[in-house]
Design a protein around this motif. Structure first.
Motif, PDB file in Angstrom:
ATOM      1  N   GLY A   1       0.782  -1.226   0.000  1.00 40.86           N
ATOM      2  CA  GLY A   1       0.000   0.000   0.000  1.00 40.86           C
ATOM      3  C   GLY A   1       0.818   1.281   0.000  1.00 40.86           C
ATOM      4  N   ILE A   2       0.087   2.398  -0.083  1.00 38.07           N
ATOM      5  CA  ILE A   2       0.689   3.737  -0.070  1.00 38.07           C
ATOM      6  C   ILE A   2       0.427   4.346   1.304  1.00 38.07           C
ATOM      7  CG2 ILE A   2       0.847   5.961  -1.234  1.00 38.07           C
ATOM      8  CD1 ILE A   2      -0.609   4.723  -3.622  1.00 38.07           C
ATOM      9  N   SER A   3       1.476   4.770   1.956  1.00 40.02           N
ATOM     10  CA  SER A   3       1.324   5.312   3.304  1.00 40.02           C
ATOM     11  C   SER A   3       0.323   6.456   3.328  1.00 40.02           C
ATOM     12  CB  SER A   3       2.675   5.810   3.831  1.00 40.02           C
ATOM     13  OG  SER A   3       2.506   6.494   5.061  1.00 40.02           O
ATOM     14  N   VAL A   4      -0.515   6.450   4.353  1.00 39.57           N
ATOM     15  CA  VAL A   4      -1.484   7.536   4.534  1.00 39.57           C
ATOM     16  C   VAL A   4      -0.779   8.867   4.719  1.00 39.57           C
ATOM     17  CG1 VAL A   4      -1.646   7.251   7.045  1.00 39.57           C
ATOM     18  CG2 VAL A   4      -3.616   8.138   5.758  1.00 39.57           C
ATOM     19  N   LEU A   5       0.491   8.818   5.117  1.00 40.68           N
ATOM     20  CA  LEU A   5       1.266  10.049   5.284  1.00 40.68           C
ATOM     21  C   LEU A   5       1.585  10.713   3.948  1.00 40.68           C
ATOM     22  CD1 LEU A   5       3.769   8.867   8.070  1.00 40.68           C
ATOM     23  CD2 LEU A   5       1.597  10.096   8.343  1.00 40.68           C
ATOM     24  N   LEU A   6       1.374   9.969   2.859  1.00 39.91           N
ATOM     25  CA  LEU A   6       1.625  10.513   1.515  1.00 39.91           C
ATOM     26  C   LEU A   6       0.330  10.953   0.838  1.00 39.91           C
ATOM     27  CD1 LEU A   6       4.247   7.880   0.253  1.00 39.91           C
ATOM     28  CD2 LEU A   6       4.689  10.155   1.209  1.00 39.91           C
ATOM     29  N   LEU A   7      -0.683  11.254   1.624  1.00 39.90           N
ATOM     30  CA  LEU A   7      -1.990  11.604   1.064  1.00 39.90           C
ATOM     31  C   LEU A   7      -1.906  12.789   0.117  1.00 39.90           C
ATOM     32  CD1 LEU A   7      -5.044  11.273   0.903  1.00 39.90           C
ATOM     33  CD2 LEU A   7      -5.241  12.634   3.005  1.00 39.90           C
ATOM     34  N   ASP A   8      -1.139  13.811   0.454  1.00 39.70           N
ATOM     35  CA  ASP A   8      -1.033  14.986  -0.419  1.00 39.70           C
ATOM     36  C   ASP A   8      -0.512  14.597  -1.802  1.00 39.70           C
ATOM     37  OD1 ASP A   8      -2.010  16.630   1.540  1.00 39.70           O
ATOM     38  OD2 ASP A   8      -0.060  17.410   2.157  1.00 39.70           O
ATOM     39  N   GLN A   9       0.475  13.705  -1.844  1.00 43.10           N
ATOM     40  CA  GLN A   9       1.027  13.275  -3.131  1.00 43.10           C
ATOM     41  C   GLN A   9       0.014  12.424  -3.902  1.00 43.10           C
ATOM     42  OE1 GLN A   9       5.189  11.876  -3.046  1.00 43.10           O
ATOM     43  NE2 GLN A   9       5.318  12.646  -0.936  1.00 43.10           N
ATOM     44  N   ILE A  10      -0.724  11.587  -3.181  1.00 48.29           N
ATOM     45  CA  ILE A  10      -1.775  10.790  -3.831  1.00 48.29           C
ATOM     46  C   ILE A  10      -2.788  11.717  -4.504  1.00 48.29           C
ATOM     47  CG2 ILE A  10      -3.697   9.203  -3.444  1.00 48.29           C
ATOM     48  CD1 ILE A  10      -2.108   8.071  -1.064  1.00 48.29           C
ATOM     49  N   LEU A  11      -3.244  12.707  -3.760  1.00 48.95           N
ATOM     50  CA  LEU A  11      -4.255  13.621  -4.292  1.00 48.95           C
ATOM     51  C   LEU A  11      -3.721  14.429  -5.466  1.00 48.95           C
ATOM     52  CD1 LEU A  11      -5.739  14.873  -0.889  1.00 48.95           C
ATOM     53  CD2 LEU A  11      -6.826  13.312  -2.535  1.00 48.95           C
ATOM     54  N   GLU A  12      -2.457  14.760  -5.425  1.00 48.65           N
ATOM     55  CA  GLU A  12      -1.839  15.518  -6.518  1.00 48.65           C
ATOM     56  C   GLU A  12      -1.856  14.712  -7.813  1.00 48.65           C
ATOM     57  OE1 GLU A  12       2.570  17.372  -7.627  1.00 48.65           O
ATOM     58  OE2 GLU A  12       2.040  17.032  -5.523  1.00 48.65           O
ATOM     59  N   VAL A  13      -1.495  13.425  -7.731  1.00 52.31           N
ATOM     60  CA  VAL A  13      -1.482  12.575  -8.926  1.00 52.31           C
ATOM     61  C   VAL A  13      -2.903  12.348  -9.428  1.00 52.31           C
ATOM     62  CG1 VAL A  13      -0.859  10.309  -9.847  1.00 52.31           C
ATOM     63  CG2 VAL A  13       0.665  11.453  -8.226  1.00 52.31           C
ATOM     64  N   VAL A  14      -3.829  12.105  -8.509  1.00 55.86           N
ATOM     65  CA  VAL A  14      -5.233  11.886  -8.898  1.00 55.86           C
ATOM     66  C   VAL A  14      -5.775  13.110  -9.629  1.00 55.86           C
ATOM     67  CG1 VAL A  14      -7.582  11.601  -8.004  1.00 55.86           C
ATOM     68  CG2 VAL A  14      -5.715  10.203  -7.084  1.00 55.86           C
ATOM     69  N   LYS A  15      -5.492  14.276  -9.098  1.00 55.61           N
ATOM     70  CA  LYS A  15      -5.970  15.515  -9.724  1.00 55.61           C
ATOM     71  C   LYS A  15      -5.310  15.747 -11.073  1.00 55.61           C
ATOM     72  CE  LYS A  15      -6.358  20.502  -8.891  1.00 55.61           C
ATOM     73  NZ  LYS A  15      -6.063  21.607  -7.940  1.00 55.61           N
ATOM     74  N   LYS A  16      -4.024  15.452 -11.164  1.00 58.00           N
ATOM     75  CA  LYS A  16      -3.249  15.683 -12.389  1.00 58.00           C
ATOM     76  C   LYS A  16      -3.839  14.923 -13.575  1.00 58.00           C
ATOM     77  CE  LYS A  16       1.516  15.006 -14.100  1.00 58.00           C
ATOM     78  NZ  LYS A  16       2.871  14.513 -13.687  1.00 58.00           N
ATOM     79  N   TYR A  17      -4.255  13.671 -13.338  1.00 61.57           N
ATOM     80  CA  TYR A  17      -4.743  12.836 -14.428  1.00 61.57           C
ATOM     81  C   TYR A  17      -6.258  12.619 -14.378  1.00 61.57           C
ATOM     82  CZ  TYR A  17       0.213  11.748 -14.988  1.00 61.57           C
ATOM     83  OH  TYR A  17       1.580  11.846 -15.171  1.00 61.57           O
ATOM     84  N   LYS A  18      -6.924  13.260 -13.408  1.00 58.30           N
ATOM     85  CA  LYS A  18      -8.369  13.091 -13.223  1.00 58.30           C
ATOM     86  C   LYS A  18      -8.745  11.609 -13.113  1.00 58.30           C
ATOM     87  CE  LYS A  18      -9.382  17.354 -15.762  1.00 58.30           C
ATOM     88  NZ  LYS A  18     -10.077  17.966 -16.917  1.00 58.30           N
ATOM     89  N   ILE A  19      -7.964  10.881 -12.315  1.00 63.19           N
ATOM     90  CA  ILE A  19      -8.149   9.437 -12.154  1.00 63.19           C
ATOM     91  C   ILE A  19      -9.481   9.163 -11.460  1.00 63.19           C
ATOM     92  CG2 ILE A  19      -7.207   7.327 -11.115  1.00 63.19           C
ATOM     93  CD1 ILE A  19      -4.439   8.635 -11.311  1.00 63.19           C
ATOM     94  N   ARG A  20     -10.197   8.177 -11.949  1.00 64.14           N
ATOM     95  CA  ARG A  20     -11.503   7.792 -11.374  1.00 64.14           C
ATOM     96  C   ARG A  20     -11.283   6.860 -10.174  1.00 64.14           C
ATOM     97  NH1 ARG A  20     -14.938   4.901 -15.599  1.00 64.14           N
ATOM     98  NH2 ARG A  20     -16.268   4.643 -13.772  1.00 64.14           N
ATOM     99  N   VAL A  21     -11.109   7.465  -9.024  1.00 62.77           N
ATOM    100  CA  VAL A  21     -10.929   6.684  -7.801  1.00 62.77           C
ATOM    101  C   VAL A  21     -12.304   6.380  -7.218  1.00 62.77           C
ATOM    102  CG1 VAL A  21      -9.882   6.600  -5.515  1.00 62.77           C
ATOM    103  CG2 VAL A  21      -8.714   7.806  -7.380  1.00 62.77           C
TER     104      VAL A  21
END
Length: 409
Positions: free
Chosen positions: A167-187
């Motif tokens: 998994g991806i550490s919850v401490l990296l939430l800001d980076q997760i959100l940045e990538v999701v926003k960048k590509y408009k990923i359907r989470v």
């Protein structure tokens, strides 16, 4: 563990276990379909107040007959490899009913799974970046969050602590959100899995709170996936997960979150061992009883090549002497025939064991056959399922030809 009347009488659905070894040979894996149905029902009842879906973690046991039984009672699949995905589809599942939860796999495996229609659990920032670059917002995914919580029966089966690879550490939430926003990923969902053999409700509630808090940052969710890890009973008096208590507490939290979120989501669980472990028996025959000055040894016609959990995890499997259940109690080390130290049980008190006696290892339905090997050029055993009072061969015993089939001169 509360032994059932069938276990103490050494039969399943009226079928004598010892006679199965005469019919199908030894060693032999045997599964009781009724136990699987009961475990599914227990989980359904525990979460009856919410929209809950089960995704069987099929790495526990991938036999096609087990998967077909799961499909027939409404349980979907969680897989961790292309091979498991293919087996699931052979068992009759549609790809959309299968969740693919990889761990650091080559990206082409993820692409193949997505193109077949499976839903992927993204487990790393590099994979999330690749997923966005490759699919943009055209394909849905879940993201596997590592909540940094240590819980489970053994460090080897804990999967959510800070040092875990999963998994991806919850401490990296800001980076997760940045990538999701960048590509408009359907989470469409967030996922976590804490580990296995968790008996207390507290760790489940802790990770649920972390995942639900994280979910507030994702506006288009359909699913919250809390994984599995419910403890099963291994020995008399063993504590297990209180499913009724856990169901009430998690359902209460989940319903409150959905109300705050503004719409109802679906709650997923991925039980593996919980559904199949207690259904399974490994039947073995005693080859030698060796009375040594230090120990009494019971040698059997199986080993870590067929059931590795005792050596790999120090796992306990209750053992019954089904040939001499009324014999005088004696203390033994039960050992295998592999040219390694392969001890199934140490200092185990059993009714007197004689050469030729059939022993039954309980809780052998999960991570038994699926973790077996051909070490020492030994063949894997047959598998039998008992359903509706009938014993059916669901995998034949391997032969030497099977071992040599892929070798070339």
């Amino acid at each position: 563990m509360q032994l059932t009347q069938e276990e103490t009488s050494h039969s399943i659905q009226g079928i004598d276990l010892a006679e199965l070894t005469e019919q199908f040979g030894s060693p032999l894996y045997v599964y009781d379909a009724d136990v699987i149905r009961r475990k599914v029902t227990a989980l359904q009842h525990a979460f009856s107040s919410v929209d809950m879906k089960m995704k069987y973690a099929c790495k526990a046991n991938t036999n096609l007959s087990i998967l077909r039984l799961m499909r027939s009672i409404g349980v979907e699949l969680d897989v961790v490899s292309p091979g498991e995905l293919e087996i699931g589809m052979l068992a009759g599942y549609e790809a959309g009913q299968i969740t693919f939860t990889p761990s650091g796999v080559p990206f082409y495996e993820v692409q193949e799974a997505v193109e077949k229609g499976a839903i992927v659990n993204v487990d790393s920032l590099p994979l999330l970046e690749w997923f966005g670059q490759t699919f943009g917002n055209t394909k849905p995914c879940l993201i596997r969050i590592k909540p940094n919580v240590a819980a489970g029966g053994n460090i080897k089966i804990m999967t959510a602590h800070a040092d875990s690879k999963f998994g991806i550490s919850v401490l990296l939430l800001d980076q997760i959100l940045e990538v999701v926003k960048k590509y408009k990923i359907r989470v469409i969902g967030l996922h976590q899995h804490t580990g296995s053999d968790i008996k207390d409700a507290a760790p489940f509630l802790q990770v649920a709170d972390i995942l639900l808090d994280t979910a507030r940052h994702f506006p288009d969710l359909e699913v919250i996936d809390l994984g599995g890890g419910f403890k099963v009973s291994y020995k008399p008096g063993d504590e297990i997960t209180d499913m009724k208590l856990l169901g009430n507490k998690i359902s209460e939290r989940f319903q409150a979150f959905c109300k705050e979120y503004g719409r109802d989501l679906q709650l997923w669980f991925e039980p593996g061992k919980f559904l199949v472990s207690e259904s399974g028996y490994l039947l073995v025959k005693t080859t030698v009883v060796k009375e040594d000055p230090a120990r009494n040894f019971v040698h059997v016609d199986s080993g870590l090549n067929h059931l590795i959990r005792p050596m790999m995890y120090g796992a306990y499997h209750h053992i019954l002497n089904i040939s001499n259940p009324a014999g005088a109690l004696k203390t033994y080390n039960v050992v295998g025939y592999i040219c390694e130290t392969d001890t199934f049980a140490s200092d185990r008190e059993l009714p007197e064991v004689r050469q030729g006696d059939v022993l039954a290892f309980l809780n052998a339905g999960a991570y038994g056959f699926t973790m077996s090997s051909n070490y020492n050029a030994r063949q894997r055993p047959a598998e039998v399922m008992i359903d509706n009072g009938e014993a059916k061969l669901i995998r034949r015993r391997e032969t030497m030809e099977d071992l040599l089939r892929t070798q070339l001169d």
